[in-house]
Write a protein that holds these residues in place. Structure first.
Motif, PDB file in Angstrom:
ATOM      1  N   TYR A   1      -4.506  -7.110  -1.948  1.00  0.00           N
ATOM      2  CA  TYR A   1      -3.455  -6.049  -1.360  1.00  0.00           C
ATOM      3  C   TYR A   1      -4.317  -4.845  -1.078  1.00  0.00           C
ATOM      4  O   TYR A   1      -4.398  -4.089  -0.143  1.00  0.00           O
ATOM      5  CB  TYR A   1      -2.408  -5.681  -2.148  1.00  0.00           C
TER       6      TYR A   1
ATOM      7  N   GLU B   1      -6.502  -5.148   1.862  1.00  0.00           N
ATOM      8  CA  GLU B   1      -5.571  -5.545   2.905  1.00  0.00           C
ATOM      9  C   GLU B   1      -4.795  -4.338   3.585  1.00  0.00           C
ATOM     10  O   GLU B   1      -4.530  -4.086   4.516  1.00  0.00           O
ATOM     11  CB  GLU B   1      -4.792  -6.622   3.037  1.00  0.00           C
ATOM     12  N   PHE B   2      -4.256  -3.357   2.515  1.00  0.00           N
ATOM     13  CA  PHE B   2      -3.386  -2.389   3.117  1.00  0.00           C
ATOM     14  C   PHE B   2      -4.058  -1.305   3.712  1.00  0.00           C
ATOM     15  O   PHE B   2      -3.732  -0.398   4.235  1.00  0.00           O
ATOM     16  CB  PHE B   2      -2.361  -1.828   1.788  1.00  0.00           C
TER      17      PHE B   2
ATOM     18  N   ASN C   1      -1.596   2.480  10.525  1.00  0.00           N
ATOM     19  CA  ASN C   1      -0.350   2.029  10.058  1.00  0.00           C
ATOM     20  C   ASN C   1      -0.123   0.717  10.615  1.00  0.00           C
ATOM     21  O   ASN C   1       0.811   0.405  10.856  1.00  0.00           O
ATOM     22  CB  ASN C   1       0.704   3.050  10.650  1.00  0.00           C
TER      23      ASN C   1
ATOM     24  N   THR D   1      -0.688  -1.796   8.914  1.00  0.00           N
ATOM     25  CA  THR D   1      -0.353  -2.895   7.611  1.00  0.00           C
ATOM     26  C   THR D   1       1.178  -2.586   7.490  1.00  0.00           C
ATOM     27  O   THR D   1       1.369  -3.056   6.407  1.00  0.00           O
ATOM     28  CB  THR D   1      -1.306  -2.699   6.609  1.00  0.00           C
ATOM     29  N   GLN D   2       1.763  -1.790   8.128  1.00  0.00           N
ATOM     30  CA  GLN D   2       3.389  -1.465   7.623  1.00  0.00           C
ATOM     31  C   GLN D   2       4.387  -2.521   7.388  1.00  0.00           C
ATOM     32  O   GLN D   2       4.864  -2.849   6.507  1.00  0.00           O
ATOM     33  CB  GLN D   2       3.851  -0.590   8.781  1.00  0.00           C
TER      34      GLN D   2
ATOM     35  N   SER E   1       7.422  -2.664  11.148  1.00  0.00           N
ATOM     36  CA  SER E   1       8.237  -3.274  10.341  1.00  0.00           C
ATOM     37  C   SER E   1       9.604  -2.649  10.750  1.00  0.00           C
ATOM     38  O   SER E   1       9.723  -1.796  11.673  1.00  0.00           O
ATOM     39  CB  SER E   1       8.124  -2.438   8.689  1.00  0.00           C
TER      40      SER E   1
ATOM     41  N   GLU F   1      -6.675   0.275   6.534  1.00  0.00           N
ATOM     42  CA  GLU F   1      -6.887   0.070   7.976  1.00  0.00           C
ATOM     43  C   GLU F   1      -8.311  -0.504   7.936  1.00  0.00           C
ATOM     44  O   GLU F   1      -8.642  -1.263   8.763  1.00  0.00           O
ATOM     45  CB  GLU F   1      -6.566   1.458   8.454  1.00  0.00           C
TER      46      GLU F   1
ATOM     47  N   TYR G   1       3.274  -5.853   6.886  1.00  0.00           N
ATOM     48  CA  TYR G   1       2.634  -6.445   6.051  1.00  0.00           C
ATOM     49  C   TYR G   1       3.261  -5.973   4.675  1.00  0.00           C
ATOM     50  O   TYR G   1       3.692  -6.718   3.716  1.00  0.00           O
ATOM     51  CB  TYR G   1       1.307  -6.640   5.957  1.00  0.00           C
ATOM     52  N   GLN G   2       3.237  -4.793   4.546  1.00  0.00           N
ATOM     53  CA  GLN G   2       3.652  -3.988   3.099  1.00  0.00           C
ATOM     54  C   GLN G   2       5.051  -4.200   3.047  1.00  0.00           C
ATOM     55  O   GLN G   2       5.604  -4.224   1.703  1.00  0.00           O
ATOM     56  CB  GLN G   2       3.281  -2.602   3.327  1.00  0.00           C
TER      57      GLN G   2
ATOM     58  N   ASN H   1      -9.981  -2.426   6.307  1.00  0.00           N
ATOM     59  CA  ASN H   1     -10.055  -3.698   6.379  1.00  0.00           C
ATOM     60  C   ASN H   1     -10.437  -4.530   7.697  1.00  0.00           C
ATOM     61  O   ASN H   1     -11.326  -5.304   7.658  1.00  0.00           O
ATOM     62  CB  ASN H   1      -8.722  -4.480   5.919  1.00  0.00           C
TER      63      ASN H   1
END
Lengths: 85, 430
Positions: free
Chosen positions: B147, B150-151, B123, B125-126, B209, B153, B128-129, B155
């Motif tokens: 996206y 990148e969303f 998680n 990228t939370q 986030s 993991e 970022y999202q 990546n």
């Protein structure tokens, strides 16, 4: 908006996506691939250009495009259509 | 018992709230520097806790420029990969370059096929999202095509494998707060199974986030309420006034290598990984379990071929959570019996905050640095310990030579891990 202005916007977008590119390397008859853009870079140039022009076109509209000029023409054509409405 | 091949750590790298490379981090531990501070949120909605040990002053291109003795083409490749990437990727790139360099892998490395890669993160990228969500809700057509890469993991797996030309096994592991330890354990197993000679294990920054932070507040896991105006006092592992974890950020990377491969390359082991253990409580909730934690520590000792009295020091999970600290203290008492009062204990989270997915790697690095440099860092805010049967380090660091140490990490969902490290006598200080 005339083609020249749209080309200028597209050029800025290309430099944003490919920051190492020397601006003078960009000429309208070249393809994005020739400039070193991979498939994701090319998709990004399309979406960022549409965003900069506040346009929303189906990605299919760009299917036949094979160089920067083609991209600029599709954008210009729809931009004019939208302005006329 | 299956004889496992000797495995150790040959490289480490870290970007954290208390230091942006290994030397800075180690010096910060010795000095008792805390990265915890008040960082008023500039975003809406404001969340209930604004105390955090965040990575400050991180600038990707500047960090790349500061790296020394790294081949210019690698720096250039890293720049291309990271320049437009999310923070979590940029931090991983820098920490991994540091670790790869410290393991001297730029000059001599096992083949790409014999090199593994484990990304310890979930998680990540939370935030970022969360950041791009408002724009997406308005104009989904303008979502970046990146996206979709990148969303995920993975990546991290793609980016790091490309940079270091890693072609062996590679994947992502998650284990909540034990994620970092899970990564180390799986990395050791890759080597012990003979599937790789060297494995890069990357602990990813927890870029939470506002919603994630509020979630931890609402479930009662996050502290920082009583000491809202004294942020430096908010994280108090094993102190009677503890009230929950304080969020920390770090990207931490270790290179795990078979002793055989390290010997072949002429690179010293910074520490040996003697044993490790991972088990589940069969519990979907957030409450820790004394039996699971006891089992993890005992099983790691057994795998290492050690008895309880061989151990000199534990880098505890010690998250400053009242129930978590109490459970771990009781489990340590159960495992070590009378020896528990002679074992030194500290909690790195008291200085770094809880780095969540990276925490296991941050604390492995802290443990190895203490073994190598012969000190134990202090427990800054431990004023009134919650129990009398354990020997906690004082507020300041002390010079203390330890040979064998354990590092614990326990996560939501009943995930229990322990790893045992041994100082390498011939491991030179790089």
């Amino acid at each position: 908006m005339e083609k020249e202005k749209i080309y200028s916007i597209v050029k800025d977008v290309i430099l944003e996506v490919l920051p190492d590119l020397q601006p003078e390397k960009i000429t309208i008859e070249k393809s994005l691939r020739e400039l070193g853009a991979n498939s994701i870079d090319r998709m990004e140039v399309v979406t960022l250009s549409m965003e900069a022009l506040e346009m929303k076109l189906p990605l299919m509209s760009f299917a036949a495009v094979n160089n920067i000029e083609g991209l600029v023409e599709v954008l210009a054509e729809h931009y004019t259509e939208r302005a006329a409405q | 018992m299956l004889a496992l091949s000797k495995t150790g750590i040959t490289g480490m790298g870290i970007i954290s709230s208390i230091g942006n490379d290994l030397a800075e981090f180690s010096a910060a531990l010795q000095a008792g520097k805390s990265g915890i501070r008040k960082v008023p949120s500039v975003r809406e909605p404001a969340v209930s806790v604004d105390i955090v040990a965040d990575i400050q002053h991180f600038h990707f291109l500047g960090s790349l420029e500061r790296l020394q003795d790294i081949p210019a083409e690698k720096l250039e490749q890293a720049r291309r990969l990271g320049r437009r990437a999310p923070l979590t990727i940029q931090v991983s790139l820098i920490a991994a370059l540091q670790a790869w360099h410290s393991a001297r892998l730029f000059s001599d490395r096992p083949s790409p096929d014999r090199t593994g890669l484990i990304v310890a993160g979930q998680n990540s990228t939370q935030n970022y999202q969360y950041d791009i969500m408002p724009k997406f809700r308005k104009d989904p057509e303008y979502l970046s095509p990146r996206y979709a890469l990148e969303f995920l993991e993975t990546n991290q797996v793609g980016v790091l494998s490309e940079l270091f030309d890693i072609k062996g096994e590679g994947f992502v592991v998650g284990g909540a707060s034990a994620t970092g330890n899970v990564g180390i354990i799986k990395g050791c197993q890759l080597i012990q199974l003979g599937l790789a000679d060297v494995c890069l294990v990357m602990g990813v920054v927890a870029d939470l986030s506002p919603m994630d932070i509020q979630g931890f507040v609402n479930i009662g896991a996050m502290g920082g309420k009583h000491y809202a105006n004294e942020p430096e006092k908010a994280c108090r592992p094993f102190d009677s006034a503890h009230e929950g974890f304080i969020y920390g950020q770090a990207g931490a990377c270790v290179i795990i290598e078979s002793a055989e491969s390290a010997r072949r390359r002429g690179v010293p082991l910074m520490a040996t990984i003697m044993g490790s253990s991972l088990n589940l409580d069969a519990n979907s909730s957030a409450d820790p379990n004394i039996n699971g934690e006891t089992k993890a520590m005992l099983s790691a000792l057994r795998q290492a071929g050690l008895s309880a009295t061989d151990l000199g020091y534990i880098n505890t999970h010690g998250s400053s959570s009242p129930l978590g600290d109490k459970t771990e203290a009781a489990a340590i008492g159960q495992v070590f019996g009378e020896h528990a009062s002679r074992l030194w204990l500290n909690a790195t989270k008291g200085l770094t905050g809880h780095c969540l997915y990276a925490a296991g790697l941050v604390e492995a690095i802290a443990t190895v640095e203490q073994l190598r440099s012969g000190f134990l860092h202090g427990n800054k805010n431990l004023e009134t310990p919650i129990c009398t049967h354990l020997q906690f380090c004082g507020a300041a660091a002390v010079q203390h030579s330890t040979d064998i140490a354990m590092s614990n990490a326990f996560g939501f969902g009943g995930i229990n891990t322990s790893i045992i490290f041994r100082r390498e006598q011939d491991g030179e200080k790089l």
